[in-house]
Motif scaffolding. Sequence first.
Motif, short mmCIF file in Angstrom:
data_model
loop_
_atom_site.label_atom_id
_atom_site.label_comp_id
_atom_site.label_asym_id
_atom_site.label_seq_id
_atom_site.Cartn_x
_atom_site.Cartn_y
_atom_site.Cartn_z
N TYR A 177 0.84 -1.20 0.00
CA TYR A 177 0.00 0.00 0.00
C TYR A 177 0.88 1.25 0.00
O TYR A 177 1.89 1.30 0.67
CB TYR A 177 -0.94 0.01 1.22
CG TYR A 177 -1.97 -1.09 1.19
CD1 TYR A 177 -3.20 -0.91 0.56
CD2 TYR A 177 -1.70 -2.32 1.76
CE1 TYR A 177 -4.13 -1.91 0.51
CE2 TYR A 177 -2.63 -3.34 1.72
CZ TYR A 177 -3.85 -3.14 1.10
OH TYR A 177 -4.78 -4.16 1.05
N ASN A 178 0.45 2.24 -0.77
CA ASN A 178 1.19 3.51 -0.92
C ASN A 178 2.52 3.33 -1.64
O ASN A 178 3.40 4.19 -1.55
CB ASN A 178 1.41 4.19 0.44
CG ASN A 178 0.17 4.93 0.90
OD1 ASN A 178 -0.95 4.53 0.62
ND2 ASN A 178 0.36 6.01 1.64
N LEU A 181 2.99 6.24 -4.02
CA LEU A 181 3.51 7.48 -3.43
C LEU A 181 5.02 7.41 -3.30
O LEU A 181 5.72 8.38 -3.62
CB LEU A 181 2.86 7.74 -2.07
CG LEU A 181 3.43 8.93 -1.28
CD1 LEU A 181 3.27 10.23 -2.06
CD2 LEU A 181 2.76 9.03 0.09
N PRO A 224 1.59 2.55 4.84
CA PRO A 224 1.61 4.01 4.66
C PRO A 224 2.56 4.72 5.63
O PRO A 224 3.22 5.70 5.26
CB PRO A 224 0.16 4.41 4.91
CG PRO A 224 -0.63 3.20 4.54
CD PRO A 224 0.21 2.05 4.99
#
Length: 254
Positions: A177-178, A181, A224
């Motif tokens: 996840y992320n 980013l 995250p």
Amino acid sequence: MKVSIIVAAYNIENYIKRCMDSIVSQTFKDIEIIVVNDGSTDSTGDIIDSYVKKDNRIKVIHKNNEGVSIARNTGIHLAKGDYIGFVDGDDTVDDEMFETLIQNAINYNADISHCGYKMVFPSRTDYYYNTQDIVIQDNKEGLKDLLKADRVEPSLNNKIYKYSLFKDIRLNENIKYNEDLLANFYLFKKANKSVFYDKCLYNYMIRKGSDTKKQISKNKILDPVLVLEKIKNSLEKDTEIYYIAYDRYLRNLI
């Protein structure tokens, strides 16, 4: 200028056709479409193969299921374009998206060209944000806008990147996840200039069972924080960008 479009696909037999149709109908024709079938157990692979027979711009890699980051890295390794873009296999793109992105990249001599996006729910469509503004970002402003997350989407999907940015950058395959980013942070950190056109051309198709609706998991909670910690620790302290990252890190912890 050629754009390599990387599509990661896993068990999306009901959605991959609309995704592929939206890509092959792009007004910008100088594209290669690299579809990575990440170990699908349904008919996703067969559907992709049928598109390969109809369009010589499409390449498909059938591999064991290892996750979206490895699938995207596989596509990056094979890409031959001047720019690289990403589309998730259950999403769609407006017909003019890649033409718009490549024209902005050329016109503004940008390493990254990105646009707005839509969240398409079964009963409504939300726009983010569709002001039609064009924002030129130098290296510092690009990083600030990415980390503030008040207008720039952290996803890889609504952007194209100059191929040279990926020379020593890949997605972290241990983060679930992320990961977008984190990859974007390294890419924006390396880019000299970016151009953002706030017109919503990428379509996130929200469906039952999609990742945005999955139950909370350990990775969804911890990844995250890990990503923001990596970003924070890679920045020089006592700078504006560091404090933006640190503030976001703290808010995520809270």
